[in-house]
Design a protein around this motif. Structure first.
Motif, PDB file in Angstrom:
ATOM      1  N   LEU A  36    -107.686 -41.575  16.976  1.00 57.58           N
ATOM      2  CA  LEU A  36    -106.260 -40.900  17.524  1.00 57.58           C
ATOM      3  C   LEU A  36    -106.372 -41.058  19.189  1.00 57.58           C
ATOM      4  O   LEU A  36    -105.385 -41.845  19.731  1.00 57.58           O
ATOM      5  N   MET A  37    -107.423 -40.431  19.882  1.00 55.18           N
ATOM      6  CA  MET A  37    -107.628 -40.411  21.051  1.00 55.18           C
ATOM      7  C   MET A  37    -107.744 -41.985  21.857  1.00 55.18           C
ATOM      8  O   MET A  37    -107.536 -42.105  22.698  1.00 55.18           O
ATOM      9  N   ALA A  38    -108.618 -42.701  20.935  1.00 57.58           N
ATOM     10  CA  ALA A  38    -108.650 -44.099  21.549  1.00 57.58           C
ATOM     11  C   ALA A  38    -107.628 -44.943  21.485  1.00 57.58           C
ATOM     12  O   ALA A  38    -107.551 -45.900  22.195  1.00 57.58           O
ATOM     13  N   THR A  39    -106.712 -44.778  20.419  1.00 58.29           N
ATOM     14  CA  THR A  39    -105.661 -45.829  20.143  1.00 58.29           C
ATOM     15  C   THR A  39    -104.507 -45.406  20.523  1.00 58.29           C
ATOM     16  O   THR A  39    -103.174 -46.041  20.563  1.00 58.29           O
ATOM     17  N   ASN A  40    -104.205 -44.379  21.003  1.00 53.41           N
ATOM     18  CA  ASN A  40    -102.793 -43.881  21.315  1.00 53.41           C
ATOM     19  C   ASN A  40    -102.873 -43.151  22.643  1.00 53.41           C
ATOM     20  O   ASN A  40    -103.107 -41.712  22.915  1.00 53.41           O
ATOM     21  N   ALA A  41    -102.582 -43.803  23.703  1.00 51.09           N
ATOM     22  CA  ALA A  41    -102.448 -43.125  25.148  1.00 51.09           C
ATOM     23  C   ALA A  41    -101.827 -41.652  25.319  1.00 51.09           C
ATOM     24  O   ALA A  41    -101.979 -41.044  26.041  1.00 51.09           O
ATOM     25  N   SER A  42    -100.800 -41.779  24.429  1.00 50.99           N
ATOM     26  CA  SER A  42     -99.757 -40.706  24.506  1.00 50.99           C
ATOM     27  C   SER A  42    -100.378 -39.383  24.092  1.00 50.99           C
ATOM     28  O   SER A  42     -99.918 -38.248  24.436  1.00 50.99           O
ATOM     29  N   TYR A  43    -101.557 -39.420  23.602  1.00 49.92           N
ATOM     30  CA  TYR A  43    -102.231 -38.316  22.935  1.00 49.92           C
ATOM     31  C   TYR A  43    -103.222 -37.685  24.383  1.00 49.92           C
ATOM     32  O   TYR A  43    -103.901 -36.634  23.941  1.00 49.92           O
ATOM     33  N   ALA A  44    -103.411 -38.506  25.153  1.00 46.48           N
ATOM     34  CA  ALA A  44    -104.298 -38.042  26.457  1.00 46.48           C
ATOM     35  C   ALA A  44    -103.969 -36.514  26.928  1.00 46.48           C
ATOM     36  O   ALA A  44    -104.960 -35.771  27.089  1.00 46.48           O
ATOM     37  N   PRO A  45    -102.806 -35.976  27.044  1.00 47.58           N
ATOM     38  CA  PRO A  45    -102.619 -34.752  27.301  1.00 47.58           C
ATOM     39  C   PRO A  45    -103.227 -33.653  26.387  1.00 47.58           C
ATOM     40  O   PRO A  45    -103.493 -32.864  26.935  1.00 47.58           O
ATOM     41  N   ALA A  46    -102.947 -34.204  25.085  1.00 47.25           N
ATOM     42  CA  ALA A  46    -103.577 -33.378  23.918  1.00 47.25           C
ATOM     43  C   ALA A  46    -105.074 -33.177  24.248  1.00 47.25           C
ATOM     44  O   ALA A  46    -105.509 -32.301  24.094  1.00 47.25           O
ATOM     45  N   PHE A  47    -105.571 -34.198  24.537  1.00 46.69           N
ATOM     46  CA  PHE A  47    -107.215 -34.201  24.490  1.00 46.69           C
ATOM     47  C   PHE A  47    -107.543 -33.388  26.057  1.00 46.69           C
ATOM     48  O   PHE A  47    -108.332 -32.454  25.881  1.00 46.69           O
ATOM     49  N   PHE A  48    -106.620 -33.379  26.984  1.00 49.64           N
ATOM     50  CA  PHE A  48    -106.918 -32.600  28.268  1.00 49.64           C
ATOM     51  C   PHE A  48    -106.831 -31.175  27.910  1.00 49.64           C
ATOM     52  O   PHE A  48    -107.568 -30.057  28.168  1.00 49.64           O
ATOM     53  N   GLN A  49    -105.741 -30.625  26.958  1.00 49.97           N
ATOM     54  CA  GLN A  49    -105.506 -29.288  26.615  1.00 49.97           C
ATOM     55  C   GLN A  49    -106.775 -28.918  26.039  1.00 49.97           C
ATOM     56  O   GLN A  49    -107.325 -27.887  25.777  1.00 49.97           O
ATOM     57  N   ASP A  50    -107.365 -29.674  24.673  1.00 50.14           N
ATOM     58  CA  ASP A  50    -108.098 -29.355  23.847  1.00 50.14           C
ATOM     59  C   ASP A  50    -109.506 -29.113  24.714  1.00 50.14           C
ATOM     60  O   ASP A  50    -110.241 -28.364  24.388  1.00 50.14           O
ATOM     61  N   PHE A  51    -109.708 -30.243  25.482  1.00 50.24           N
ATOM     62  CA  PHE A  51    -111.103 -29.829  26.444  1.00 50.24           C
ATOM     63  C   PHE A  51    -111.089 -28.587  27.171  1.00 50.24           C
ATOM     64  O   PHE A  51    -112.057 -27.900  27.213  1.00 50.24           O
ATOM     65  N   SER A  52    -109.849 -28.107  27.916  1.00 49.49           N
ATOM     66  CA  SER A  52    -109.508 -26.961  28.571  1.00 49.49           C
ATOM     67  C   SER A  52    -109.873 -25.710  27.585  1.00 49.49           C
ATOM     68  O   SER A  52    -110.826 -25.009  28.044  1.00 49.49           O
ATOM     69  N   VAL A  53    -109.543 -25.859  26.426  1.00 47.77           N
ATOM     70  CA  VAL A  53    -109.801 -24.993  25.575  1.00 47.77           C
ATOM     71  C   VAL A  53    -111.113 -24.495  25.297  1.00 47.77           C
ATOM     72  O   VAL A  53    -111.577 -23.593  25.035  1.00 47.77           O
ATOM     73  N   SER A  54    -111.999 -25.613  24.968  1.00 45.54           N
ATOM     74  CA  SER A  54    -113.122 -25.930  24.358  1.00 45.54           C
ATOM     75  C   SER A  54    -114.193 -25.328  25.654  1.00 45.54           C
ATOM     76  O   SER A  54    -115.209 -24.943  25.199  1.00 45.54           O
ATOM     77  N   MET A  55    -113.756 -25.891  26.500  1.00 42.77           N
ATOM     78  CA  MET A  55    -114.517 -25.620  27.781  1.00 42.77           C
ATOM     79  C   MET A  55    -114.371 -23.790  27.962  1.00 42.77           C
ATOM     80  O   MET A  55    -115.534 -23.302  28.367  1.00 42.77           O
ATOM     81  N   LEU A  56    -113.496 -23.148  27.665  1.00 40.85           N
ATOM     82  CA  LEU A  56    -113.366 -21.965  27.688  1.00 40.85           C
ATOM     83  C   LEU A  56    -114.067 -21.193  27.062  1.00 40.85           C
ATOM     84  O   LEU A  56    -114.838 -20.049  27.301  1.00 40.85           O
ATOM     85  N   LYS A  57    -114.048 -21.589  25.791  1.00 41.26           N
ATOM     86  CA  LYS A  57    -114.945 -21.099  24.585  1.00 41.26           C
ATOM     87  C   LYS A  57    -116.554 -21.360  24.947  1.00 41.26           C
ATOM     88  O   LYS A  57    -117.011 -20.330  24.858  1.00 41.26           O
ATOM     89  N   MET A  58    -116.681 -22.476  25.385  1.00 40.45           N
ATOM     90  CA  MET A  58    -118.163 -22.657  25.624  1.00 40.45           C
ATOM     91  C   MET A  58    -118.371 -21.735  27.041  1.00 40.45           C
ATOM     92  O   MET A  58    -119.633 -21.316  27.033  1.00 40.45           O
ATOM     93  N   GLY A  59    -117.736 -21.518  28.041  1.00 39.23           N
ATOM     94  CA  GLY A  59    -118.094 -20.632  28.931  1.00 39.23           C
ATOM     95  C   GLY A  59    -118.151 -19.283  28.739  1.00 39.23           C
ATOM     96  O   GLY A  59    -118.630 -18.244  29.495  1.00 39.23           O
ATOM     97  N   ARG A  60    -117.914 -18.984  27.555  1.00 36.72           N
ATOM     98  CA  ARG A  60    -117.917 -17.397  27.030  1.00 36.72           C
ATOM     99  C   ARG A  60    -119.178 -17.055  26.136  1.00 36.72           C
ATOM    100  O   ARG A  60    -119.658 -16.247  26.048  1.00 36.72           O
TER     101      ARG A  60
END
Ligand code: HEM
Length: 338
Positions: free
Chosen positions: A294-318
């Motif tokens: 999905l992320m490789a083939t559909n550029a319109s999902y890039a903001p969703a990846f950014f959102q996911d990455f932010s959430v997962s970084m927050l979890k990792m940081g805990r």
């Protein structure tokens, strides 16, 4: 007799009451400790502007060294996975027994940058801001500097003062791990398969040494063969640069846009041009492959990846953070502990 038994029973009651108080106090302390949590803007009162100070100090460094953002992102990950986000990766040992002496940390960089930033923070706010928080801020600034998301970090971590090589050896995922193996390492930190897929995309920036993936080129199954999952042309290019004499040279982890934090990583993986086996593995699993695709083939999902990455970084940081009265705030991050 009666009076002595009365007085001894009243002293028993007094002792019981004291004991009850002590138990209650312990409970309050324990619960209080467990309740102490990370929060946004933890330093608002005690060191206002510290996040700007850290960012500005880092921007100057990033301008001098374009490879630093990737190093600092990785440094935070390696700190968090080994015994929690408590800056114990920074500690040094004369006997080679600290986390930074572990094999998985052999190529970790960025320690000096964190120390320099900490020194600047100490000038404004002595003994107030933890090294672990500076590392979390630095990882965020690294992501944002390379055009990734500008997520907010939680703060309030305190630093540990024990650093064991074994913690890093046991907890850091291997570069040749398949999805089952990798999932196990992330689950041990209470991170999901989705977190793993999303956080692996940190490899959208930075490099790996040839030695980290040479088995894919020269000895994949132990029979002198190549990993069939590698795009043949890409494998040929890698073989040309990663010759046995040049195992210490580096290649970019993302073949599409190696210095920009974007979905180029997913395109690399999707096109069989992932450098590490652990990245290539994400395309082989029925749960992780759809996200990669999905992320490789559909550029319109890039903001969703950014959102996911932010959430997962927050979890990792805990992960296993020390808060409240646990841990310490020290003046220097990289002190010798033995
Ligand atoms: C899925 C499990 C992971 C494995 C097996 C893995 C493994 C590796 C390896 C082998 C390297 C190259 C080391 C070298 O040859 O010098 C590397 C680099 C890197 N890793 Fe990971 N990693 C994983 C997850 C992560 C995560 C979760 C992050 C951050 C959130 C991260 C951030 C980085 C970065 C930024 C680099 C480049 C460092 C630089 O250029 O100095 N990795 N990783």
């Amino acid at each position: 007799m009666a009076s002595s038994s009365l007085s001894s029973s009243s002293s028993l009651f007094r002792r019981l009451a004291v004991l009850q108080l002590a138990v209650a106090a312990t409970l309050i302390l324990t619960l209080g400790g467990a309740q102490a949590q990370l929060q946004y803007d933890y330093y608002n009162e005690t060191c206002p502007g510290v996040e700007d100070l850290v960012r500005e100090a880092l921007l100057a460094k990033f301008a001098d060294d374009m490879t630093l953002p990737a190093s600092l992102l990785r440094l935070h990950f390696h700190d968090c996975f080994a015994a929690g986000c408590d800056a114990t990766i920074m500690l040094k040992s004369h006997n080679g027994t600290a986390q930074r002496d572990a094999d998985p940390n052999a190529t970790v960089r960025g320690y000096e940058a964190i120390e320099d930033v900490k020194a600047k923070v100490e000038e404004s706010c002595p003994l107030t801001v933890s090294c672990a928080d500076i590392m979390a801020m630095a990882a965020r600034d690294a992501v944002n500097f390379t055009r990734g998301p500008a997520y907010q970090v939680e703060t309030g971590r305190r630093d540990g003062n024990v650093s064991r090589k074994e913690d890093a050896e046991r907890s850091l995922p291997p570069a040749d791990g398949n999805v089952t193996v990798l999932t196990g390492y992330f689950a041990a930190q209470n991170l999901s398969m989705k977190d793993m897929t999303v956080l692996s995309a940190a490899h959208t920036i930075g490099v790996a040494h040839c030695s980290s993936f040479s088995n894919r080129l020269y000895n994949y199954t132990g029979a002198g063969d190549q990993d069939p999952a590698l795009d043949p042309e890409y494998a040929k290019n890698l073989t040309a640069v990663c010759t046995p004499e040049h195992m210490a040279s580096v290649q970019t982890l993302d073949q599409v846009s190696p210095t920009t934090f974007d979905t180029g990583y997913f395109q690399s993986v999707y096109n069989h041009r992932a450098l590490l086996a652990s990245d290539a593995a994400l395309l082989e699993d029925s749960f992780t492959a759809p996200y990669v695709t999905l992320m490789a083939t559909n550029a319109s999902y890039a903001p969703a990846f950014f959102q996911d990455f932010s959430v997962s970084m927050l979890k990792m940081g805990r992960i296993a953070v020390r808060t409240g009265t646990d841990g310490e705030i020290r003046a220097t991050c990289a002190i010798y502990v033995d």
